[in-house]
Design an enzyme around this catalytic site. Structure first.
Site, PDB file in Angstrom:
ATOM      1  N   HIS A  18       0.838  -1.210   0.000  1.00  9.29           N
ATOM      2  CA  HIS A  18       0.000   0.000   0.000  1.00  9.29           C
ATOM      3  C   HIS A  18       0.868   1.253   0.000  1.00  9.29           C
ATOM      4  O   HIS A  18       0.684   2.155  -0.840  1.00  9.29           O
ATOM      5  CB  HIS A  18      -0.918  -0.019   1.227  1.00  9.29           C
ATOM      6  N   GLU A  19       1.806   1.300   0.932  1.00 12.46           N
ATOM      7  CA  GLU A  19       2.657   2.486   1.035  1.00 12.46           C
ATOM      8  C   GLU A  19       3.614   2.593  -0.156  1.00 12.46           C
ATOM      9  O   GLU A  19       3.953   3.700  -0.579  1.00 12.46           O
ATOM     10  CB  GLU A  19       3.446   2.465   2.348  1.00 12.46           C
ATOM     11  N   HIS A  22       1.890   4.549  -2.833  1.00 15.91           N
ATOM     12  CA  HIS A  22       2.011   5.994  -2.601  1.00 15.91           C
ATOM     13  C   HIS A  22       3.399   6.493  -2.991  1.00 15.91           C
ATOM     14  O   HIS A  22       3.544   7.505  -3.691  1.00 15.91           O
ATOM     15  CB  HIS A  22       1.762   6.310  -1.118  1.00 15.91           C
TER      16      HIS A  22
END
Length: 418
Positions: A18-19, A22
């Site tokens: 997920h990170e 980003h």
């Protein structure tokens, strides 16, 4: 111990991917990413690579990517400050030492008159070895050193706030999007190994309804009560929703199609506190890679629909905390899955990844969905919102989110031990 290891690996993977979404897409649109963190709280491990510090922190409750400009800079160089400067070969400033200057014997000490580290990239000041005010050009990747900790400066065009709304949206939505990509991969691995269930009869159980009516291995189910059956899921749901009812099944055999009627057996299911239909057959499993991918997309779609159906209960007043699971509940469920074998952990991790992706897209402050709402408002207004007001909204949202986590955790504990 196995459950704890499984939790660490699964959530570490889900949070990291997920990170990483980003991080990767923020860099692609030109945003300086200062830190990539797994967890919150004190640092357990840190390593800097290129412009980003990669850290593992004590509390495994999520993660974050710290983008330049999202928060005010912790140190600003103001008139009257005395700082040390070191230089590159082209005489541009490469380091600005704010304190502990005595440790940097090669630094030029100046008294700052004016500094612009965002737009003009310069520092003006006075030093003992120069007459009058001197201007020093600052390199775009110069480091600010405070308490011996380095922090790269962020020119305005590398800051989050300088980017167009669509660029900000790309950096924000990439996190949840990567959760769906991860779920697709995990589901594909699961179905590639286990196989994709087909609406064909296999392993007819003795003394079952299926045996009584003459279903045999290899029978392909075409329809039930006139409704077309395209997948094992369609077949299973139709049968489970028909306990103690008569159904008519159209099956395809070697010698043609045949219509078979049967009364579905009702079996009490404790988990749903009701009877479900059962006829006593298993599916034929296909190991086609293409079908595995198709089934993975279908599985993700089913999970997304189920999540939104659950959320709709909020507006009908039927919602209960029992529909949610916190850290304790997830730990307990993971322990059950561990006992089922490694293959089922792939499916469980995929389900969690989809859930985290959807939850992050909810339009609530402190979540990615809330940030997308603010980006949308910025696009409509054609100017940024007050960052202080937005920060307050995200802080309140985060506090409410933590309160919800505590309530769900308490509910999990009551369910397990009381």
């Amino acid at each position: 111990m196995q459950t704890l290891i499984a939790i660490i690996v699964i959530f570490g993977l889900i949070i990291a991917i997920h990170e990483w979404g980003h991080l990767y897409f923020a860099k692609k649109v030109g945003i300086l990413c200062r830190e990539f963190a797994i967890g919150f709280g004190p640092k357990l491990f840190s390593k800097k690579k290129n412009e980003t510090v990669y850290t593992v922190r004590l509390l495994p409750l999520g993660g974050f990517v710290r983008m330049a400009g999202e928060d005010p800079e912790t140190v600003q160089i103001k008139p009257g400050y005395e700082v040390g400067l070191t230089f590159n070969e082209d005489d541009t400033v490469k380091e600005i030492i704010v304190n502990n200057k005595a440790k940097h014997t090669d630094a030029k000490i100046i008294s700052v008159e004016r500094a612009d580290l965002e737009h003009g990239l310069f520092i003006e000041g006075y030093s003992d070895d120069a007459e009058g005010l001197v201007r020093y050009d600052v390199h775009r990747q110069a480091d600010m050193i405070v308490d011996e900790e380095r922090n790269q400066i962020a020119p305005w065009d590398r800051q989050y706030g300088s980017k167009k709304p669509w660029q900000k949206a790309v950096a924000i939505v990439a996190g949840p999007a990567m959760n769906f990509v991860l779920a697709l991969i995990l589901f594909a691995v699961f179905f590639s190994i286990q196989g994709v269930p087909q609406p064909m009869v296999s392993n007819v159980q003795e003394d079952s309804v299926a045996e009584e009516v003459g279903l045999t291995e290899g029978d392909e189910v075409l329809s039930i009560d006139g409704q077309s059956i395209d997948s094992w899921t369609d077949m299973l749901q139709t049968i489970q929703q028909s306990p103690n009812e008569e159904i008519t099944m159209l099956v395809n055999r070697e010698n043609g199609t045949e219509s078979i009627s049967m009364v579905v057996e009702g079996v009490y299911q404790e988990t749903v506190d009701q009877e479900i239909g059962f006829i006593g057959v298993e599916p034929v499993m296909s190991h086609s890679f293409l079908e595995s991918i198709q089934q993975s997309f279908s599985q993700i779609q089913d999970v997304v629909v189920l999540i939104f159906e659950t959320l709709q209960l909020i507006f009908t007043g039927e919602f209960s905390l029992d529909y949610l699971a916190g850290p304790v509940g997830i730990y307990d469920y993971t322990g059950d899955v561990v006992q089922m074998g490694m293959l089922n952990l792939f499916q469980w991790a995929a389900l969690l990844s989809v859930n985290i992706g959807i939850v992050n897209l909810l339009p609530l402050p402190a979540l990615d969905g809330g940030r997308l709402i603010f980006i949308g408002l910025e696009a409509i207004r054609r100017k940024p919102l007050d960052p202080n007001k937005e920060g307050i909204a995200h802080f309140i949202g985060f506090a409410l989110l933590m309160l919800l986590v505590l309530m769900v955790t308490w509910n999990d504990l009551n369910r397990l031990f009381m």
